[in-house]
Design a protein around this motif. Structure first.
Motif, PDB file in Angstrom:
ATOM      1  N   GLU A 157      -6.256   2.661   6.680  1.00 43.86           N
ATOM      2  CA  GLU A 157      -7.276   2.101   7.551  1.00 43.86           C
ATOM      3  C   GLU A 157      -7.141   0.585   7.575  1.00 43.86           C
ATOM      4  O   GLU A 157      -6.503  -0.022   6.703  1.00 43.86           O
ATOM      5  N   PHE A 158      -7.738  -0.019   8.594  1.00 42.41           N
ATOM      6  CA  PHE A 158      -7.715  -1.474   8.732  1.00 42.41           C
ATOM      7  C   PHE A 158      -9.155  -1.973   8.769  1.00 42.41           C
ATOM      8  O   PHE A 158     -10.031  -1.341   9.359  1.00 42.41           O
ATOM      9  N   SER A 197       0.761   8.001  10.210  1.00 30.98           N
ATOM     10  CA  SER A 197       1.498   9.241  10.003  1.00 30.98           C
ATOM     11  C   SER A 197       2.337   9.171   8.731  1.00 30.98           C
ATOM     12  O   SER A 197       2.405  10.137   7.955  1.00 30.98           O
ATOM     13  N   LEU A 198       2.989   8.027   8.498  1.00 32.04           N
ATOM     14  CA  LEU A 198       3.783   7.850   7.279  1.00 32.04           C
ATOM     15  C   LEU A 198       2.906   7.982   6.036  1.00 32.04           C
ATOM     16  O   LEU A 198       3.303   8.605   5.042  1.00 32.04           O
ATOM     17  N   VAL A 258       0.428   1.489  14.858  1.00 29.61           N
ATOM     18  CA  VAL A 258      -0.620   1.947  13.941  1.00 29.61           C
ATOM     19  C   VAL A 258      -0.563   3.454  13.737  1.00 29.61           C
ATOM     20  O   VAL A 258      -0.652   3.951  12.609  1.00 29.61           O
ATOM     21  N   ASP A 259      -0.395   4.203  14.811  1.00 35.00           N
ATOM     22  CA  ASP A 259      -0.329   5.661  14.689  1.00 35.00           C
ATOM     23  C   ASP A 259       0.860   6.094  13.843  1.00 35.00           C
ATOM     24  O   ASP A 259       0.756   7.016  13.019  1.00 35.00           O
ATOM     25  N   LEU A 312       0.822  -1.210   0.000  1.00 32.73           N
ATOM     26  CA  LEU A 312       0.000   0.000   0.000  1.00 32.73           C
ATOM     27  C   LEU A 312       0.855   1.259   0.000  1.00 32.73           C
ATOM     28  O   LEU A 312       0.570   2.221  -0.726  1.00 32.73           O
ATOM     29  N   TYR A 313       1.905   1.256   0.810  1.00 34.26           N
ATOM     30  CA  TYR A 313       2.741   2.445   0.943  1.00 34.26           C
ATOM     31  C   TYR A 313       3.484   2.750  -0.362  1.00 34.26           C
ATOM     32  O   TYR A 313       3.639   3.922  -0.742  1.00 34.26           O
ATOM     33  N   SER A 314       3.948   1.714  -1.051  1.00 35.84           N
ATOM     34  CA  SER A 314       4.662   1.946  -2.306  1.00 35.84           C
ATOM     35  C   SER A 314       3.752   2.621  -3.323  1.00 35.84           C
ATOM     36  O   SER A 314       4.188   3.496  -4.079  1.00 35.84           O
ATOM     37  N   ALA A 315       2.483   2.244  -3.334  1.00 34.68           N
ATOM     38  CA  ALA A 315       1.525   2.880  -4.243  1.00 34.68           C
ATOM     39  C   ALA A 315       1.261   4.328  -3.828  1.00 34.68           C
ATOM     40  O   ALA A 315       1.170   5.225  -4.668  1.00 34.68           O
TER      41      ALA A 315
END
Length: 217
Positions: free
Chosen positions: A62-63, A52-53, A47-48, A21-24
């Motif tokens: 979200e989860f 933030s990242l 999680v926080d 997800l982060y790479s996208a």
């Protein structure tokens, strides 16, 4: 419009799922709402810190609790899939997202974006429910499931990869895709456990899949 991107993973695969997800989020110039579908406890995650990242990349993390999804898959069948059951999350996209959500993009948890995926959120689907990449490998060295062999016998059929999907959620609801997937999983051949998610995509969604660029596979 909210650009919904999601993936799914069991506990042991949470880290690569977050990376997917982060790479996208890092490569895509439009804001993303990223959802990680999991049945794992989040107690070991910061999680926080992760959220933030994602905010730094103009994205929201979200989860979603997989145990809240009513899969309808028989327990005996579910047990056969063991750790691969969350690879079927895309089948239940209409339960994961609110009814007002019209589209979502699904990526496997082992995916890494090397470029922007912004175009996927505007991809024209027409009357198709899903867009996917043609499985060019065809994987002749893999054991093929009965469902896959049946499709291979149809000369006009093309087999698609389930690793990246653009989904029209309204179409999934209207055409009962989730119910059809469940029926197939509950009645499919024993060999389906090998590649259940991809076999189901190609059997149930046949004729409802739009081919998209191979750069997304």
């Amino acid at each position: 419009m909210v650009n919904n991107l999601y993936t799914s993973a069991h506990g042991a695969y949470l880290a690569p799922a977050v990376v997917a997800l982060y790479s996208a989020a890092r490569k895509t110039e439009v804001p993303l709402k990223c959802t990680l579908v999991t049945d794992a406890s989040l107690s070991g995650l910061d999680v926080d810190g992760l959220r933030s990242l994602f905010r730094e990349q103009n994205a929201k993390l979200e989860f979603f609790d997989w145990t809240k999804v009513e899969t309808g898959i028989l327990p005996s069948i579910q047990a056969r899939f063991r750790n691969s059951s969350l690879a079927m999350a895309w089948m239940f996209v209409d339960q994961i997202f609110p009814i007002e959500t019209s589209r979502a993009v699904y990526v496997d948890s082992d995916t890494m974006a090397l470029g922007s995926i912004a175009d996927l959120f505007d991809l024209e689907l027409g009357e198709d429910c899903t867009a996917a990449v043609f499985d060019y490998a065809m994987l002749p060295k893999r054991p093929m499931t009965d469902g896959a062999r049946a499709l291979e016998r149809a000369a006009s059929n093309r087999r698609f990869n389930s690793g990246v999907l653009v989904q029209d959620i309204s179409c999934y609801r209207e055409q009962g895709v989730a119910r059809a997937c469940v029926d197939y999983l509950n009645s499919g051949p024993a060999s389906i456990d090998n590649f259940a998610d991809q076999d189901t995509l190609n059997v149930v969604c046949r004729g409802k899949i739009r081919e998209m660029s191979p750069i997304y596979n």
